[in-house]
Scaffold this active site. Structure first.
Site, PDB file in Angstrom:
ATOM      1  N   HIS B  52      -3.451  -4.202  10.890  1.00  0.00           N
ATOM      2  CA  HIS B  52      -2.207  -4.137  10.541  1.00  0.00           C
ATOM      3  C   HIS B  52      -1.453  -2.853  11.164  1.00  0.00           C
ATOM      4  O   HIS B  52      -0.182  -3.488  11.446  1.00  0.00           O
ATOM      5  CB  HIS B  52      -2.282  -4.478   9.490  1.00  0.00           C
ATOM      6  CG  HIS B  52      -0.666  -5.373   9.082  1.00  0.00           C
ATOM      7  ND1 HIS B  52      -0.177  -6.505   9.295  1.00  0.00           N
ATOM      8  CD2 HIS B  52       0.144  -4.439   7.896  1.00  0.00           C
ATOM      9  CE1 HIS B  52       1.295  -6.687   8.628  1.00  0.00           C
ATOM     10  NE2 HIS B  52       1.093  -5.053   8.279  1.00  0.00           N
ATOM     11  N   HIS B  98       4.425 -12.796   7.980  1.00  0.00           N
ATOM     12  CA  HIS B  98       4.141 -12.496   6.144  1.00  0.00           C
ATOM     13  C   HIS B  98       3.209 -13.465   6.198  1.00  0.00           C
ATOM     14  O   HIS B  98       3.398 -13.959   5.375  1.00  0.00           O
ATOM     15  CB  HIS B  98       5.297 -12.360   5.307  1.00  0.00           C
ATOM     16  CG  HIS B  98       4.932 -11.150   4.720  1.00  0.00           C
ATOM     17  ND1 HIS B  98       5.627 -11.112   3.282  1.00  0.00           N
ATOM     18  CD2 HIS B  98       4.349  -9.806   4.310  1.00  0.00           C
ATOM     19  CE1 HIS B  98       4.979 -10.152   2.690  1.00  0.00           C
ATOM     20  NE2 HIS B  98       4.273  -9.143   3.551  1.00  0.00           N
TER      21      HIS B  98
END
Lengths: 229, 739
Positions: B52, B98
């Site tokens: 990430h 998200h």
């Protein structure tokens, strides 16, 4: 006309209100911070929309007790015009300038859409530029716009001509399907006894120019400028 | 406050592995440190080297995207991209996913997604003027879908409505491939003056490091690590790693930061997003080639007894890190006091190049920043190309047995085409008073630059079923469609942000989808002068080995000289001539018609001819800016006839169609690219035709606007009323079934 727009932490339609007031009057309104305790000498006080203090308690409940609201109430008592829109309606109602309460929308969801309303009383500085019974369209954008008052109060509001706007269909028909939030008697906005204070859920300030694709809110501001200049 | 335990867990390779640090990566870390790491250091490196935060699987491919152009002021690498819109103004934007948190806790996951992307944009000095979102849910039949739609939409609305930024558009698809991994991609667009843009590179040894915003709690610890792994059935147990949003604080933070930015006190500023204080401090110091020393005792905390590990890895929301000019602390503090936000000096910049963390008089971390950042692993993962699909057989048409009217009714009611009014009416699309067009009114949202005449046009696009069948074409198509949607309202396309959502990159097939999409996107961005200025990668969108459709979501931004020149999709007048711009061959592979009416997800997606795309788009934009067009709509899902049906539904004006007489049905439903439907006043037709001829653009007359139905020489096909009922009815009906 000189106007003041009250700004709370969490207000978010103060820019819309300022733009509409400036376009109608040619004068930029004052922006007054919630912690201030004094108001400039003005003809109109606008309490704008938003989520004052986050509205984590009851919508408008905290803002109603902020320092500046004491001054707003004092001016309202002296007859200075007060316009509360959306969260502003919730705040001035919580502050006792208007009766009743604004509860969560009947369908429990936030709703943003343009709605039709009938102008129920044109005998005020706010509504003088409309025709009696005129159908106007403003956008709504709220989660807690379900107006409620006890039956006695509703009867008095109706009897005294204090219902300013009522949700209707595009052709003026009264029908629960056109009541966006479940308000009693489809009430969208009300006056105080002297018709110097107006609270309403829909946003006239977002319906004032070609960009908005709708200018039905403009006569409300033009009427105020004409009456208060 | 109680002291943290003096003995943190002893770090071993086995412990490191449980934090997602591989044996090789752990060995590398030992070599850099020259000793065993502390527990806090392990936590920090595990997030710094997570997929990430490090983009370790995607970096080598992302480098291939074009990121420059005369309009680009700042490309990828900062919090958001910055593009010149003239007159000393800039537009600043980014899209970010998200996905994982939204699946686990849809309301908070989506809400904090909006909060995070807003911070990325206002961190750079921009006032946010619009939010968009691109959502992908599982099959409507899946038991979780309804709950996820409901929670995600409420979360986006709950956050965006409160902060007072209008949510003006987006897209929502449904497909079984997203059953276990929904996608929530949020985009924010802001505007700033070109000479008031703020960056994140720290400078000035000794300068104070300031923490502002919300207090730090234990929420969201290791969110970045969660976003770097596949899901399994126990994902529900990860709920505590989802952060909780507070939009009211965010609103105050926006106003306070913009107020501070108007003063001359900021050296650098960055939001605390994924991996919170770790990422922000390491990135700011790293970019400036400096060291940073933090004293965690001074961090505002809302929980007792937090350890250095927890403080460094917390993903509590609505926090920013600022490097101030020396001596300006009190001026800055006064602004945050006014907005009732925490303000604390928590450290200073050093010349050591090291990250030093102290608490309770003890040092918990002392590691070199550059070696650790630079050693962040980069993988050239093996990949295999996606096999080409065979063309769809002509015989499929034998299975089309229902009437045109019934077909249209079914198409406009299918989950991908059905009106998303139920969603967008939960978003405040008007706050700010600058919204010209929002969802459903035009191919791109159009929002006026506050206080000016000019307007920004914004769109989000991706057709995942095309990307699955052919990632190269699908990637190019996503970029081309964004460019087309901006052109269709009259805007000049400027640049894009990309949100690359894929499955597990360790599988060559999935990595091949990623590589293919990048190749297609890159070709389209180059051909259309439409560079990538910001982006985000979300990998490991798999559950129990089932990957999502490859979804490179594109957020496109363009500019109009005057908001009032923009044109929407609605038929406005009776008697306008309906024109098709671009050539129609009737490409039926991967079309919605094929899927929804014939039940086949077959064939290759439509080819994308970028030269034709550009020629046709430039032509349409020119017509719109010269006031020659009444209504304009790009042709995408469902083909020409669905485009016309959408224009009729939006305006309440029907059409009498003659252009399809004696044509094969594939002309109605084919999804050939580079096409538009326009409605033009007959008095302007000659001018439009002359221009088309001069530009070499194919122009076909399809009919004229008329009545309250779609009809032709064979009579009425379907009324607008019936179309609307089908189109508007599906989503509310679906959502109500749960209640």
């Amino acid at each position: 006309m000189k106007a003041a727009v009250i700004v709370f932490p969490g207000s978010n339609r103060e820019r819309d209100a300022v733009a509409a007031l400036e376009a109608a009057s040619g004068t930029k309104p004052y922006e007054v911070w919630h912690r201030d305790t004094e108001l400039p000498d003005v003809d109109l006080i606008v309490v704008p929309g938003g989520f004052s203090y986050g509205d984590y308690l009851r919508s408008g409940a905290m803002a109603a007790h902020s320092p500046i609201m004491r001054e707003v109430k004092a001016r309202a008592d002296k007859g200075v015009r007060v316009l509360g829109v959306c969260n502003g309606f919730q705040i001035i109602t919580e502050a006792g300038l208007l009766p009743g309460a604004l509860m969560r929308n009947a369908k429990l969801k936030f709703i943003c859409r343009t709605v039709a309303m009938r102008v129920e009383n044109t005998d005020s500085a706010f509504t003088a530029k409309y025709r009696p019974g005129q159908i106007v369209r403003y956008p709504v954008a709220h989660h807690d716009g379900n107006y409620w008052a006890d039956p006695e109060t509703v009867k008095r509001l109706e009897g005294e001509g204090r219902v300013a706007f009522r949700y209707v269909g595009d052709l003026g028909q009264a029908d629960p399907a056109h009541n966006p939030n479940g308000s009693v008697n489809a009430i969208a906005g009300i006056f105080n006894e002297k018709k110097t204070v107006l609270g309403l859920m829909p946003h006239p300030e977002d319906a004032v120019c070609a960009l908005h694709g709708n200018t039905d809110g403009k006569p409300l501001f033009d009427g105020l400028v004409e009456a208060l200049s | 406050m109680s002291e943290p335990k003096n003995s943190e867990p002893k770090v071993t390779a086995e412990l490191a592995a449980t934090y997602g640090v591989t044996a090789e990566e752990y060995k590398l870390f030992l070599d850099i440190l020259g000793r065993e790491p502390t527990f806090t250091e392990l936590g920090i490196v595990s997030v710094m080297w997570s997929e990430h935060c490090s983009y370790k699987s995607s970096k080598v491919w992302l480098m291939k995207l074009p990121t420059t152009g005369p309009q680009v002021i700042c490309g990828p690498g900062e919090n958001a991209g910055v593009v010149d819109i003239g007159d000393g103004d800039t537009v600043i934007f980014k899209m970010e996913s998200h996905n994982h948190p939204s699946f686990i806790e849809p309301y908070q996951g989506a809400a904090t997604g909006v909060g995070g992307i807003l911070r990325d944009v206002f961190t750079m000095g921009a006032r946010p003027i619009a939010n968009m979102n691109a959502l992908r849910f599982g099959s409507p039949d899946h038991p979780k879908t309804r709950h996820l739609v409901s929670g995600v939409v409420a979360g986006i609305g709950g956050y965006g409505n409160c902060v007072g930024v209008p949510t003006v558009g987006g897209e929502t698809n449904f497909h079984p491939a997203y059953n276990g991994n929904i996608l929530v991609n949020a985009m924010t667009v802001g505007v700033a003056k070109a000479d008031r843009i703020f960056y994140s590179a720290a400078a000035g040894v000794g300068n104070p490091v300031v923490y502002v915003g919300s207090k730090t709690g234990r929420d969201g610890i290791h969110g970045a690590t969660m976003a770097s792994a596949e899901f399994s059935e126990d994902s529900e147990e990860k709920r505590p790693t989802v952060q909780v949003g507070d939009p009211f604080t965010e609103k105050l933070l926006i106003e306070a930061c913009l107020e501070l930015m108007a003063t001359d006190t900021i050296v650098a500023i960055q939001d605390m997003g994924a991996a919170g204080l770790t990422s922000s401090s390491v990135e700011m110091a790293g970019k400036g080639g400096l060291g940073i020393e933090l004293v965690l005792d001074d961090v505002p905390m809302r929980e007792e007894g937090m350890t250095p590990y927890e403080i460094m890895l917390s993903e509590s929301q609505e926090r920013m890190l600022i490097i101030l000019k020396p001596g300006s602390e009190e001026q800055a503090r006064a602004i945050f006091d006014k907005w009732e936000l925490d303000f604390a000096v928590i450290g200073h910049l050093t010349d050591t190049g090291r990250l030093v963390i102290k608490m309770h008089g003890k040092t918990w971390c002392d590691m070199p920043i550059a070696p650790v950042s630079n050693a962040s692993p980069v993988y050239e993962r093996p990949w295999e190309p996606t096999p080409a699909r065979d063309e769809v057989s002509e015989s499929v048409w034998d299975n089309w047995t229902i009437s045109l009217g019934d077909t249209l009714e079914k198409l406009v009611a299918c989950p991908d085409l059905a009106s998303k009014r139920w969603i967008w009416e939960q978003y405040d699309s008007l706050v700010g008073g600058d919204t010209r067009f929002m969802s459903g009114q035009a191919d791109a949202a159009v929002v006026r630059v506050p206080g000016q005449t000019k307007a920004v046009a914004i769109t989000t696009d991706c057709t995942p079923r095309y990307c699955l069948a052919d990632p190269v074409r699908g990637g190019a198509q996503a970029v081309a469609e964004a460019w087309r949607n901006l052109s269709a309202v009259g805007a000049k396309p400027l640049a894009i942000t990309d949100n690359m959502n894929f499955g597990n990159p360790e599988k060559p097939r999935i990595m091949g989808q990623f590589v293919g999409a990048i190749q297609g996107m890159s070709e389209a961005c180059k051909a259309l002068d439409f560079p990538v200025v910001s982006g985000n990668v979300s990998l490991y969108n798999e559950t129990n080995g089932e990957a999502i459709l490859p979804t490179p979501a594109i957020g496109g931004v363009g500019i109009l000289p005057d908001a009032m020149l923009a044109v929407g999709i609605a038929f406005k007048n009776e008697g306008d001539v309906i024109l098709a711009v671009g050539e129609t061959k009737g490409h039926i592979g991967q079309s919605l018609f094929l899927r929804e009416i014939l039940g086949l997800e077959d064939g290759p997606p439509p080819p994308v001819d970028l030269e034709v795309e550009r020629r046709n788009g430039d032509f349409v934009r020119g017509l719109i800016l010269d006031g020659l067009v009444a209504s304009s709509h790009d042709v995408s899902d469902g083909g020409l006839i669905v485009a016309i049906a959408e224009m009729a539904m939006a305006g309440g004006v029907g059409a009498f169609l003659t252009g399809f007489d004696d044509q094969h049905a594939k002309v109605l439903f084919g999804e050939d690219q580079g096409r538009y439907v326009l409605a033009v006043n007959p008095a302007k037709l000659a001018e439009v035709e002359a221009r088309a001829k001069a530009a070499g653009v194919p122009l076909t007359t399809l009919g004229r606007t008329e009545g309250t139905a779609l009809s032709g020489r064979g009579g009425e096909m379907i009324t607008i009323e019936r179309l609307r009922k089908a189109n508007e009815g599906w989503l509310p009906g679906y959502m109500a079934a749960a209640e």
